[in-house]
Design a protein around this motif. Structure first.
Motif, PDB file in Angstrom:
ATOM      1  N   UNK A 105       0.836  -1.199   0.000  1.00  0.00           N
ATOM      2  CA  UNK A 105       0.000   0.000   0.000  1.00  0.00           C
ATOM      3  C   UNK A 105       0.870   1.248   0.000  1.00  0.00           C
ATOM      4  N   UNK A 106       1.924   1.248   0.812  1.00  0.00           N
ATOM      5  CA  UNK A 106       2.835   2.391   0.857  1.00  0.00           C
ATOM      6  C   UNK A 106       3.552   2.557  -0.479  1.00  0.00           C
ATOM      7  N   UNK A 111       4.236   5.304  -5.825  1.00  0.00           N
ATOM      8  CA  UNK A 111       4.108   5.237  -7.286  1.00  0.00           C
ATOM      9  C   UNK A 111       3.082   6.236  -7.785  1.00  0.00           C
ATOM     10  N   UNK A 112       1.958   6.352  -7.081  1.00  0.00           N
ATOM     11  CA  UNK A 112       0.925   7.316  -7.467  1.00  0.00           C
ATOM     12  C   UNK A 112       1.461   8.745  -7.397  1.00  0.00           C
ATOM     13  N   UNK A 113       2.206   9.057  -6.325  1.00  0.00           N
ATOM     14  CA  UNK A 113       2.779  10.395  -6.185  1.00  0.00           C
ATOM     15  C   UNK A 113       3.778  10.691  -7.298  1.00  0.00           C
ATOM     16  N   UNK A 114       4.592   9.704  -7.654  1.00  0.00           N
ATOM     17  CA  UNK A 114       5.553   9.888  -8.740  1.00  0.00           C
ATOM     18  C   UNK A 114       4.838  10.111 -10.068  1.00  0.00           C
ATOM     19  N   UNK A 115       3.757   9.391 -10.273  1.00  0.00           N
ATOM     20  CA  UNK A 115       2.996   9.556 -11.511  1.00  0.00           C
ATOM     21  C   UNK A 115       2.396  10.959 -11.580  1.00  0.00           C
ATOM     22  N   UNK A 116       1.874  11.461 -10.466  1.00  0.00           N
ATOM     23  CA  UNK A 116       1.320  12.814 -10.439  1.00  0.00           C
ATOM     24  C   UNK A 116       2.409  13.851 -10.696  1.00  0.00           C
TER      25      UNK A 116
END
Length: 133
Positions: A105-106, A111-116
């Motif tokens: 989950x972390x 990964x989501x933050x890097x994509x944003x």
């Protein structure tokens, strides 16, 4: 045949387990088994539990968040970011559900933050092209 030599490799540790009589894992195509003398195999293990049987007939469970598996000449190598081994199914299942699930989950959040961040960077680069020189 003398059995399989299992090499477990993670980012922080490695271990070698000799005289493994069989290995059971799962990949995108489903569950599979490996015994000594099998033809070469390379695959990607799914997130979850695999298991292997020692020469004494004891099953040991292997929890990992996905791994690369390579088998050739009775040498089985499992390479992953992290793994947990335990002979107690209930304990390893709890660890998989708790510890590894939290880590996944972390990691997904990172990964989501890097994509944003990447999307914002591309947006700004596109805007730079529009400015007059």
């Amino acid at each position: 045949m003398n059995g399989i030599t299992l090499h477990l490799n993670s980012a922080v540790r490695s271990e070698r387990i000799d005289a493994v009589s069989s290995f059971v894992g799962s990949d995108a195509s489903g569950s599979f088994g490996i015994q000594p003398g099998r033809a070469r195999l390379m695959t990607i293990l799914d997130y979850g539990l695999s298991r292997f049987c020692t020469a004494h007939g004891d099953w040991v469970y292997l929890a990992c968040p996905g791994a690369v598996l390579d088998f050739a000449d009775n040498q089985l190598t499992v390479s992953t970011r992290r793994y947990l081994c335990d002979g107690d199914y209930q304990r390893i299942s709890a660890l998989l559900a708790g510890q590894l699930a939290e880590e996944e989950t972390a990691l997904k959040s990172v990964k989501d933050n890097l994509q944003q961040l990447e999307q914002e960077l591309f947006r700004r680069l596109r805007n730079l092209d529009r400015w007059p020189a």
